[in-house]
Write a protein that holds these residues in place. Structure first.
Motif, PDB file in Angstrom:
ATOM      1  N   ASN A   1       0.763  -1.270  -0.203  1.00 22.18           N
ATOM      2  CA  ASN A   1       0.027  -0.118   0.055  1.00 22.18           C
ATOM      3  C   ASN A   1       1.003   1.241   0.204  1.00 22.18           C
ATOM      4  N   ARG A   2       1.878   1.116   1.023  1.00 22.12           N
ATOM      5  CA  ARG A   2       2.708   2.423   0.711  1.00 22.12           C
ATOM      6  C   ARG A   2       3.286   2.676  -0.615  1.00 22.12           C
ATOM      7  N   ARG A   3       3.732   1.694  -1.322  1.00 20.29           N
ATOM      8  CA  ARG A   3       4.146   1.728  -2.607  1.00 20.29           C
ATOM      9  C   ARG A   3       3.389   2.366  -3.745  1.00 20.29           C
ATOM     10  N   GLN A   4       2.124   1.775  -3.858  1.00 19.86           N
ATOM     11  CA  GLN A   4       1.061   2.237  -4.410  1.00 19.86           C
ATOM     12  C   GLN A   4       0.898   4.042  -4.167  1.00 19.86           C
ATOM     13  N   ARG A   5       0.773   4.077  -2.742  1.00 19.37           N
ATOM     14  CA  ARG A   5       0.502   5.502  -2.358  1.00 19.37           C
ATOM     15  C   ARG A   5       1.667   6.375  -2.874  1.00 19.37           C
ATOM     16  N   ALA A   6       3.025   5.726  -2.885  1.00 17.03           N
ATOM     17  CA  ALA A   6       4.212   6.779  -3.383  1.00 17.03           C
ATOM     18  C   ALA A   6       4.186   6.928  -4.782  1.00 17.03           C
TER      19      ALA A   6
ATOM     20  N   ARG B   1       1.036   7.030  -6.690  1.00 19.50           N
ATOM     21  CA  ARG B   1       0.083   7.859  -6.846  1.00 19.50           C
ATOM     22  C   ARG B   1       0.558   9.361  -6.527  1.00 19.50           C
ATOM     23  N   THR B   2       1.447   9.568  -5.403  1.00 21.19           N
ATOM     24  CA  THR B   2       1.921  10.684  -5.219  1.00 21.19           C
ATOM     25  C   THR B   2       2.700  11.479  -6.226  1.00 21.19           C
ATOM     26  N   ILE B   3       3.766  10.388  -6.540  1.00 16.93           N
ATOM     27  CA  ILE B   3       4.732  10.817  -7.656  1.00 16.93           C
ATOM     28  C   ILE B   3       3.930  11.316  -8.961  1.00 16.93           C
ATOM     29  N   ALA B   4       2.947  10.612  -9.475  1.00 14.64           N
ATOM     30  CA  ALA B   4       2.259  10.846 -10.567  1.00 14.64           C
ATOM     31  C   ALA B   4       1.413  12.336 -10.407  1.00 14.64           C
ATOM     32  N   ALA B   5       0.992  12.565  -9.281  1.00 17.57           N
ATOM     33  CA  ALA B   5       0.303  13.619  -8.974  1.00 17.57           C
ATOM     34  C   ALA B   5       1.252  15.002  -9.083  1.00 17.57           C
ATOM     35  N   LEU B   6       2.426  14.584  -8.606  1.00 17.69           N
ATOM     36  CA  LEU B   6       3.340  15.613  -8.674  1.00 17.69           C
ATOM     37  C   LEU B   6       3.777  15.932 -10.172  1.00 17.69           C
ATOM     38  N   ILE B   7       3.965  14.972 -10.872  1.00 13.99           N
ATOM     39  CA  ILE B   7       4.323  14.887 -12.375  1.00 13.99           C
ATOM     40  C   ILE B   7       3.330  15.837 -12.880  1.00 13.99           C
TER      41      ILE B   7
ATOM     42  N   LYS C   1      16.062  22.018  -7.434  1.00 13.45           N
ATOM     43  CA  LYS C   1      14.900  22.959  -7.033  1.00 13.45           C
ATOM     44  C   LYS C   1      13.785  22.261  -6.556  1.00 13.45           C
ATOM     45  N   SER C   2      13.935  20.879  -6.472  1.00 17.97           N
ATOM     46  CA  SER C   2      12.779  20.130  -6.104  1.00 17.97           C
ATOM     47  C   SER C   2      12.150  20.646  -4.574  1.00 17.97           C
ATOM     48  N   LEU C   3      12.994  20.885  -3.674  1.00 20.76           N
ATOM     49  CA  LEU C   3      12.337  21.224  -2.514  1.00 20.76           C
ATOM     50  C   LEU C   3      11.442  22.474  -2.652  1.00 20.76           C
ATOM     51  N   ALA C   4      12.495  23.519  -3.124  1.00 20.68           N
ATOM     52  CA  ALA C   4      11.674  24.723  -3.410  1.00 20.68           C
ATOM     53  C   ALA C   4      10.296  24.680  -3.937  1.00 20.68           C
ATOM     54  N   PHE C   5      10.325  23.832  -5.252  1.00 25.05           N
ATOM     55  CA  PHE C   5       9.308  23.904  -6.078  1.00 25.05           C
ATOM     56  C   PHE C   5       7.929  23.139  -5.390  1.00 25.05           C
ATOM     57  N   SER C   6       8.387  22.169  -4.434  1.00 23.68           N
ATOM     58  CA  SER C   6       7.077  21.206  -3.937  1.00 23.68           C
ATOM     59  C   SER C   6       7.269  21.373  -2.420  1.00 23.68           C
ATOM     60  N   ALA C   7       7.783  22.772  -1.884  1.00 28.96           N
ATOM     61  CA  ALA C   7       7.704  22.795  -0.216  1.00 28.96           C
ATOM     62  C   ALA C   7       6.273  23.001   0.216  1.00 28.96           C
ATOM     63  N   PRO C   8       5.203  23.459  -0.539  1.00 30.22           N
ATOM     64  CA  PRO C   8       4.006  23.783  -0.026  1.00 30.22           C
ATOM     65  C   PRO C   8       3.398  22.403   0.217  1.00 30.22           C
ATOM     66  N   LEU C   9       3.678  21.440  -0.525  1.00 35.12           N
ATOM     67  CA  LEU C   9       2.976  20.162  -0.614  1.00 35.12           C
ATOM     68  C   LEU C   9       3.662  19.291   0.339  1.00 35.12           C
ATOM     69  N   LEU C  10       4.969  19.447   0.616  1.00 34.27           N
ATOM     70  CA  LEU C  10       5.754  18.668   1.637  1.00 34.27           C
ATOM     71  C   LEU C  10       5.251  18.605   3.021  1.00 34.27           C
ATOM     72  N   THR C  11       4.468  19.577   3.554  1.00 30.66           N
ATOM     73  CA  THR C  11       3.971  19.646   4.573  1.00 30.66           C
ATOM     74  C   THR C  11       3.061  18.472   4.791  1.00 30.66           C
ATOM     75  N   TYR C  12       2.372  18.009   3.637  1.00 29.69           N
ATOM     76  CA  TYR C  12       1.459  16.708   4.009  1.00 29.69           C
ATOM     77  C   TYR C  12       2.116  15.584   4.341  1.00 29.69           C
ATOM     78  N   PRO C  13       1.710  14.649   5.195  1.00 29.41           N
ATOM     79  CA  PRO C  13       2.278  13.540   5.461  1.00 29.41           C
ATOM     80  C   PRO C  13       2.538  12.437   4.429  1.00 29.41           C
ATOM     81  N   GLY C  14       1.713  12.491   3.374  1.00 29.89           N
ATOM     82  CA  GLY C  14       1.695  11.732   2.266  1.00 29.89           C
ATOM     83  C   GLY C  14       2.688  12.154   1.141  1.00 29.89           C
ATOM     84  N   VAL C  15       3.648  13.325   1.249  1.00 32.33           N
ATOM     85  CA  VAL C  15       4.292  13.466   0.249  1.00 32.33           C
ATOM     86  C   VAL C  15       5.592  13.867   0.989  1.00 32.33           C
TER      87      VAL C  15
END
Length: 280
Positions: A26-31, A33-39, A108-122
């Motif tokens: 399940n963790r792999r599937q969630r990961a 889905r998260t990567i696909a959403a970020l793309i 620049k991955s951290l800077a670009f996705s900083a607002p989303l990295l506050t969520y536990p699933g990202v």
């Protein structure tokens, strides 16, 4: 007998399939889905907010190739390899650009996705993988479109070595990932490092064999520039398009060392300090 436990996947009769915790699956599937959403978010941000969208990703390197090709055609009668200045510049530039763009975009991955990295699933690793996958796919598609266009438009007859071409692009992407992962830490830790890296990219392109063939350089320059891993990538890329060119100086192991050492170091630093970087 097959297990009825929700934490076991597969049939263990006669020592068959290995047990796999359902939670890990399940963790792999969630990961994924998260990567696909970020793309998808990256695609809409990068290509959806400007007129032309993806076309600019093709036009920018194409314009550089045309300018370089025309400029050098006025200086020399023939390129260092083959008969087309456009193809010669394209084979070097597109391989180098794959490395350069990955090192900057992943950095620049951290800077670009900083607002989303506050969520536990990202996680920060999801952000890096999403940018790596998208940027590498874009670089490959752009390279295929431009190189195919040049070959067809100029009616060039080539014997392609697909092994060298694929390996060169893969090493370029991997080198960009390694340097980019370390940059991901340095960009956030050292305020001016992103600006310094951008400044270094201009002379680095010249020193990577994009404009001048490594073999045509003075011996003294070759001795120094051999230590630039990007020049090995451009040499291998050109070997894939020019069957008579054999770059004996190319070392795959050396490029891998330059890619993997910064990658491991960057991963260790991000794992230890990513929370501190996000709260700066």
């Amino acid at each position: 007998m097959a297990s009825d436990s929700p934490f076991i996947v597969g049939d263990n009769r006669n020592g068959g399939l290995r047990a796999l915790p359902q939670a890990r699956l399940n963790r792999r599937q969630r990961a994924l889905r998260t990567i696909a959403a970020l793309i998808l978010r990256e695609v809409s941000t990068r290509f959806g907010r400007t007129p032309g969208g993806f076309a600019w990703a093709v036009l920018q390197p194409l314009a550089t190739i045309i300018v370089l090709g025309l400029a050098f055609s006025l200086i020399a009668r023939t390129p260092a390899l083959g008969t087309s200045f456009l193809l010669f510049k394209a084979t070097g530039l597109l391989a180098y650009q794959t490395f350069q763009s990955n090192s900057m975009m992943v950095g620049k991955s951290l800077a670009f996705s900083a607002p989303l990295l506050t969520y536990p699933g990202v996680t920060w690793a999801d952000a890096i993988l999403a940018r790596l996958i998208l940027n590498t796919l874009v670089s490959v598609v752009v390279a295929v479109l431009i190189l195919t266009g040049i070959i067809v438009a100029l009616d060039l007859s080539l014997i392609l070595d697909w092994g060298d071409i694929v390996l060169a692009m893969a090493l370029a992407a991997l080198l960009g990932l390694g340097i980019g992962t370390l940059n991901c830490y340095l960009f956030e830790r050292i305020a001016i490092w992103a600006n310094l890296w951008g400044i270094l990219n201009a002379p680095l392109m010249i020193m990577s064999g994009v404009i001048i063939l490594y073999d045509d350089l003075p011996r003294r320059a070759q001795e120094w520039l051999w230590y630039n891993p990007a020049i090995h990538i451009t040499g291998m890329m050109r070997a894939g398009f020019y069957s008579t060119y054999q770059p004996t100086y190319v070392s795959v192991a050396y490029v891998l060392a330059w890619a993997l050492i910064p990658l491991v170091l960057g991963l260790l630093l991000l794992r230890r300090y990513h929370r501190d970087l996000l709260t700066r």
